[in-house]
Write a protein that holds these residues in place. Sequence first.
Motif, PDB file in Angstrom:
ATOM      1  N   GLY A   1       9.498   6.251   3.979  1.00 28.63           N
ATOM      2  CA  GLY A   1       9.969   7.626   3.894  1.00 28.63           C
ATOM      3  C   GLY A   1       8.856   8.633   4.080  1.00 28.63           C
ATOM      4  O   GLY A   1       7.666   8.311   3.933  1.00 28.63           O
ATOM      5  N   ASN A   2       9.235   9.861   4.412  1.00 26.34           N
ATOM      6  CA  ASN A   2       8.263  10.928   4.638  1.00 26.34           C
ATOM      7  C   ASN A   2       8.144  11.891   3.462  1.00 26.34           C
ATOM      8  O   ASN A   2       7.430  12.888   3.549  1.00 26.34           O
ATOM      9  CB  ASN A   2       8.638  11.731   5.899  1.00 26.34           C
ATOM     10  N   ASP A   3       8.877  11.622   2.379  1.00 25.55           N
ATOM     11  CA  ASP A   3       8.724  12.458   1.196  1.00 25.55           C
ATOM     12  C   ASP A   3       7.462  12.032   0.448  1.00 25.55           C
ATOM     13  O   ASP A   3       6.749  11.128   0.867  1.00 25.55           O
ATOM     14  CB  ASP A   3       9.956  12.367   0.293  1.00 25.55           C
ATOM     15  N   PHE A   4       7.168  12.709  -0.667  1.00 27.21           N
ATOM     16  CA  PHE A   4       5.918  12.439  -1.374  1.00 27.21           C
ATOM     17  C   PHE A   4       5.865  11.011  -1.894  1.00 27.21           C
ATOM     18  O   PHE A   4       4.834  10.337  -1.787  1.00 27.21           O
ATOM     19  CB  PHE A   4       5.759  13.432  -2.529  1.00 27.21           C
ATOM     20  N   LEU A   5       6.986  10.518  -2.432  1.00 24.96           N
ATOM     21  CA  LEU A   5       7.013   9.144  -2.914  1.00 24.96           C
ATOM     22  C   LEU A   5       6.753   8.175  -1.769  1.00 24.96           C
ATOM     23  O   LEU A   5       6.004   7.204  -1.915  1.00 24.96           O
ATOM     24  CB  LEU A   5       8.355   8.838  -3.584  1.00 24.96           C
ATOM     25  N   GLY A   6       7.375   8.442  -0.613  1.00 24.30           N
ATOM     26  CA  GLY A   6       7.184   7.574   0.537  1.00 24.30           C
ATOM     27  C   GLY A   6       5.727   7.512   0.973  1.00 24.30           C
ATOM     28  O   GLY A   6       5.206   6.430   1.284  1.00 24.30           O
ATOM     29  N   LEU A   7       5.045   8.669   0.988  1.00 25.16           N
ATOM     30  CA  LEU A   7       3.641   8.682   1.376  1.00 25.16           C
ATOM     31  C   LEU A   7       2.773   7.962   0.346  1.00 25.16           C
ATOM     32  O   LEU A   7       1.795   7.295   0.702  1.00 25.16           O
ATOM     33  CB  LEU A   7       3.154  10.123   1.539  1.00 25.16           C
ATOM     34  N   LEU A   8       3.130   8.095  -0.927  1.00 25.44           N
ATOM     35  CA  LEU A   8       2.380   7.392  -1.969  1.00 25.44           C
ATOM     36  C   LEU A   8       2.534   5.878  -1.819  1.00 25.44           C
ATOM     37  O   LEU A   8       1.557   5.125  -1.939  1.00 25.44           O
ATOM     38  CB  LEU A   8       2.853   7.825  -3.359  1.00 25.44           C
ATOM     39  N   VAL A   9       3.767   5.435  -1.557  1.00 22.87           N
ATOM     40  CA  VAL A   9       4.009   3.997  -1.386  1.00 22.87           C
ATOM     41  C   VAL A   9       3.281   3.484  -0.146  1.00 22.87           C
ATOM     42  O   VAL A   9       2.707   2.384  -0.150  1.00 22.87           O
ATOM     43  CB  VAL A   9       5.521   3.698  -1.295  1.00 22.87           C
ATOM     44  N   HIS A  10       3.303   4.286   0.912  1.00 21.68           N
ATOM     45  CA  HIS A  10       2.587   3.899   2.131  1.00 21.68           C
ATOM     46  C   HIS A  10       1.093   3.758   1.847  1.00 21.68           C
ATOM     47  O   HIS A  10       0.446   2.798   2.300  1.00 21.68           O
ATOM     48  CB  HIS A  10       2.809   4.936   3.225  1.00 21.68           C
ATOM     49  N   ALA A  11       0.535   4.723   1.083  1.00 17.94           N
ATOM     50  CA  ALA A  11      -0.882   4.652   0.732  1.00 17.94           C
ATOM     51  C   ALA A  11      -1.175   3.458  -0.170  1.00 17.94           C
ATOM     52  O   ALA A  11      -2.248   2.856  -0.108  1.00 17.94           O
ATOM     53  CB  ALA A  11      -1.319   5.943   0.043  1.00 17.94           C
ATOM     54  N   TYR A  12      -0.196   3.082  -0.980  1.00 20.06           N
ATOM     55  CA  TYR A  12      -0.336   1.918  -1.858  1.00 20.06           C
ATOM     56  C   TYR A  12      -0.452   0.629  -1.039  1.00 20.06           C
ATOM     57  O   TYR A  12      -1.127  -0.326  -1.435  1.00 20.06           O
ATOM     58  CB  TYR A  12       0.874   1.870  -2.794  1.00 20.06           C
ATOM     59  N   HIS A  13       0.191   0.609   0.133  1.00 18.31           N
ATOM     60  CA  HIS A  13       0.156  -0.575   1.008  1.00 18.31           C
ATOM     61  C   HIS A  13      -0.856  -0.429   2.140  1.00 18.31           C
ATOM     62  O   HIS A  13      -0.873  -1.277   3.043  1.00 18.31           O
ATOM     63  CB  HIS A  13       1.550  -0.803   1.610  1.00 18.31           C
ATOM     64  N   ASP A  14      -1.673   0.621   2.115  1.00 20.79           N
ATOM     65  CA  ASP A  14      -2.624   0.858   3.215  1.00 20.79           C
ATOM     66  C   ASP A  14      -3.579  -0.327   3.364  1.00 20.79           C
ATOM     67  O   ASP A  14      -4.114  -0.851   2.380  1.00 20.79           O
ATOM     68  CB  ASP A  14      -3.423   2.136   2.932  1.00 20.79           C
ATOM     69  N   SER A  15      -3.794  -0.741   4.602  1.00 20.00           N
ATOM     70  CA  SER A  15      -4.687  -1.878   4.857  1.00 20.00           C
ATOM     71  C   SER A  15      -6.157  -1.520   4.651  1.00 20.00           C
ATOM     72  O   SER A  15      -6.992  -2.390   4.422  1.00 20.00           O
ATOM     73  CB  SER A  15      -4.480  -2.391   6.289  1.00 20.00           C
ATOM     74  N   ASP A  16      -6.463  -0.216   4.740  1.00 21.07           N
ATOM     75  CA  ASP A  16      -7.830   0.252   4.529  1.00 21.07           C
ATOM     76  C   ASP A  16      -8.071   0.432   3.030  1.00 21.07           C
ATOM     77  O   ASP A  16      -7.442   1.275   2.389  1.00 21.07           O
ATOM     78  CB  ASP A  16      -8.064   1.573   5.260  1.00 21.07           C
ATOM     79  N   GLU A  17      -8.972  -0.355   2.497  1.00 21.54           N
ATOM     80  CA  GLU A  17      -9.201  -0.323   1.044  1.00 21.54           C
ATOM     81  C   GLU A  17      -9.662   1.048   0.559  1.00 21.54           C
ATOM     82  O   GLU A  17      -9.365   1.452  -0.566  1.00 21.54           O
ATOM     83  CB  GLU A  17     -10.239  -1.386   0.673  1.00 21.54           C
ATOM     84  N   LYS A  18     -10.384   1.785   1.405  1.00 22.48           N
ATOM     85  CA  LYS A  18     -10.879   3.110   1.015  1.00 22.48           C
ATOM     86  C   LYS A  18      -9.743   4.102   0.815  1.00 22.48           C
ATOM     87  O   LYS A  18      -9.832   5.011  -0.020  1.00 22.48           O
ATOM     88  CB  LYS A  18     -11.843   3.642   2.076  1.00 22.48           C
ATOM     89  N   ASN A  19      -8.687   3.978   1.602  1.00 24.29           N
ATOM     90  CA  ASN A  19      -7.556   4.898   1.519  1.00 24.29           C
ATOM     91  C   ASN A  19      -6.430   4.383   0.626  1.00 24.29           C
ATOM     92  O   ASN A  19      -5.486   5.108   0.341  1.00 24.29           O
ATOM     93  CB  ASN A  19      -6.986   5.166   2.919  1.00 24.29           C
ATOM     94  N   ARG A  20      -6.527   3.120   0.194  1.00 27.44           N
ATOM     95  CA  ARG A  20      -5.448   2.512  -0.560  1.00 27.44           C
ATOM     96  C   ARG A  20      -5.371   3.072  -1.980  1.00 27.44           C
ATOM     97  O   ARG A  20      -6.391   3.231  -2.641  1.00 27.44           O
ATOM     98  CB  ARG A  20      -5.631   1.000  -0.609  1.00 27.44           C
TER      99      ARG A  20
END
Length: 283
Positions: free
Chosen positions: A247-266
Amino acid sequence: MELVILVSCSFLIALMKFLYDYLWRPLRIQHMLNSQGIKGPPYRFIHGNNKEIVKMEKEALSKPLDLTHDIFPKVRPHLSSWINIYGKNYLYWNGVRAQLVISEPELVKEVLKNSEKAIPKKKPSIFASKLVGNGLVSLEGEKWARQRKLANYVFHGENLKNMTPAVIASVETMLEKWKGREGRDGSVPRVQIIDIRSDIQNSFCKLWKSADLLESEELAKEIQDCVVKIVKKRENKVVIGEADSFGNDFLGLLVHAYHDSDEKNRLSLEDLVDECKTFYLAG
């Protein structure tokens, strides 16, 4: 004799330190700010303006609240009164601690920018941290910048427009619940006064019912479990193919960041939960 002299010197040093902390220093700060045009209620020895604040709050609470949206004088009578007397920017005293109140928009913007990092954020109490977590309100440095970037995107004006249908639907549902409420005598008064606390309170308010640390920790865990369930629901939609993204809402972006492959951005799970706490409470 030497013992008497030592005790006398220790007492004199303690007395001088006490007078410095509770009299000379506050009066010096008050004089310096007054010379810059910042006025305010005068410092009172030891208690500052706390007695005045307590008195004003009791007086405000003793009076019935008119049917008005202007509740500021009711909930913060001292701030409302002193802004009217001393202007938008003024100084008052919480005991010996100077409190500079700024309500002039341009100065508020300058303080919030804090580009020189001269104004550190106040650390929340242990109980407040259970409520809001370690989100944007209390974060600083690189971690703040990274999570602020996510929030900036979601809360841009154009993106907020997409939330309008959901906000309208929520309000309409609430108003429907209020419509049929009757007066105590069974009649429907022309002007209804509705206690809406039950409609805006949730499990977060339980944190304020007790100052007991163990209870607050238990409630914090319940809140975290609730947020994790919401996150899992969003993740499962992607797993089973009901959605192609989080999703593109705030929760969606947070979840996406939670699964980010880049450890620095995760984001860690704790960071994700804390941001949800912060923005839920803000909402």
